[in-house]
Design a protein around this motif. Structure first.
Motif, mmCIF file in Angstrom:
data_model
loop_
_atom_site.group_PDB
_atom_site.id
_atom_site.type_symbol
_atom_site.label_atom_id
_atom_site.label_comp_id
_atom_site.label_asym_id
_atom_site.label_seq_id
_atom_site.Cartn_x
_atom_site.Cartn_y
_atom_site.Cartn_z
ATOM 1 N N GLU A 70 0.577 -1.181 0.164
ATOM 2 C CA GLU A 70 -0.146 0.290 0.143
ATOM 3 C C GLU A 70 0.556 0.946 -0.188
ATOM 4 O OE1 GLU A 70 -0.244 -2.487 2.071
ATOM 5 O OE2 GLU A 70 -2.276 -3.283 2.779
ATOM 6 N N GLY A 96 -7.750 2.691 3.838
ATOM 7 C CA GLY A 96 -7.504 1.442 4.532
ATOM 8 C C GLY A 96 -6.385 2.450 5.592
ATOM 9 N N LYS A 98 -6.459 3.449 8.615
ATOM 10 C CA LYS A 98 -6.003 3.851 10.142
ATOM 11 C C LYS A 98 -5.814 2.018 10.042
ATOM 12 C CE LYS A 98 -8.852 6.480 12.099
ATOM 13 N NZ LYS A 98 -7.783 7.345 12.790
ATOM 14 N N ARG A 99 -6.366 1.101 8.859
ATOM 15 C CA ARG A 99 -5.400 -0.175 9.046
ATOM 16 C C ARG A 99 -3.978 -0.683 8.942
ATOM 17 N NH1 ARG A 99 -3.942 -3.067 5.082
ATOM 18 N NH2 ARG A 99 -5.091 -2.425 3.582
ATOM 19 N N ILE A 100 -3.609 0.150 7.949
ATOM 20 C CA ILE A 100 -2.481 0.592 7.366
ATOM 21 C C ILE A 100 -1.086 0.421 8.456
ATOM 22 C CG2 ILE A 100 -0.771 2.014 5.187
ATOM 23 C CD1 ILE A 100 -3.065 1.598 4.020
ATOM 24 N N LYS A 102 -1.889 0.887 11.838
ATOM 25 C CA LYS A 102 -1.650 -0.181 12.688
ATOM 26 C C LYS A 102 -1.085 -1.165 12.594
ATOM 27 C CE LYS A 102 -6.293 -0.121 14.172
ATOM 28 N NZ LYS A 102 -7.250 -0.813 15.613
ATOM 29 N N GLU A 103 -0.790 -1.919 11.096
ATOM 30 C CA GLU A 103 -0.053 -2.355 10.125
ATOM 31 C C GLU A 103 1.460 -2.136 10.334
ATOM 32 O OE1 GLU A 103 0.826 -5.046 5.823
ATOM 33 O OE2 GLU A 103 -1.068 -4.014 6.575
ATOM 34 N N LYS A 106 2.531 -2.590 14.377
ATOM 35 C CA LYS A 106 3.094 -3.862 14.002
ATOM 36 C C LYS A 106 4.066 -4.261 14.287
ATOM 37 C CE LYS A 106 0.059 -7.741 14.515
ATOM 38 N NZ LYS A 106 -0.885 -7.843 13.796
#
Length: 161
Positions: A70, A96, A98-100, A102-103, A106
């Motif tokens: 991404e 996405g 927020k998801r990116i 977080k990824e 992490k």
């Protein structure tokens, strides 16, 4: 009738002139202006160039984040305490965010425990990071000033959240 038309044309020209004058780029570098429309792929950096481990950390982080599908572009600068990771997301992947983020967080926590990362997808933060990296390429640019500028960018990021 002729005077009214002349005044209208003059008013349009003045407004156009003011509009163009307001679009000046100010103090941005050519590379940061280019980053608005294309990938500039800035080299990773460290505020203390003599600290080899900081430079290696920044390079590894940049490589890890750039591997994500991404991500469009990544700028990384390692400071004394914090490492700033600014990135751009591909246009169609922006839904996405927020998801990116977080990824990315992490992945950084897993691969680099004990390190303090400031992660931002904000375009202004990205541009500021690229500009700082450009100034840091100058051997006469002091490490202390680079660290101060990095902390200013980090505080700007924290204000936005």
């Amino acid at each position: 009738m002729n005077i009214k038309r002349t005044l209208k044309i003059l008013a349009v020209l003045l407004l156009l002139g003011f509009g163009v004058a307001g679009c000046s780029f100010g103090k941005t570098s050519p590379e940061s202006r280019a980053s608005m429309i294309q990938s500039v792929n800035p080299a990773p950096g460290a505020t203390n160039d003599l600290e080899e481990k900081d430079l290696k950390l920044a390079a590894k982080v940049k490589k890890d984040i750039a591997e994500l599908d991404e991500i469009f572009d990544v700028a990384v600068i390692a400071g004394k305490k914090d490492t700033l990771v600014a990135y751009k997301v591909k246009h169609m992947k922006r839904f996405g965010m927020k998801r990116i983020e977080k990824e990315i967080n992490k992945k950084l926590e897993k691969n680099y425990p004990g390190e303090n990362f400031i992660v931002s997808s904000d375009f202004k933060i990205f541009i500021e990071t690229v500009e700082l990296r450009e100034r840091m390429k100058d051997p006469t640019y002091p490490d202390k000033k680079a660290e101060e500028e990095l902390q200013r960018i980090i505080s700007l990021k924290k204000e936005m959240t």
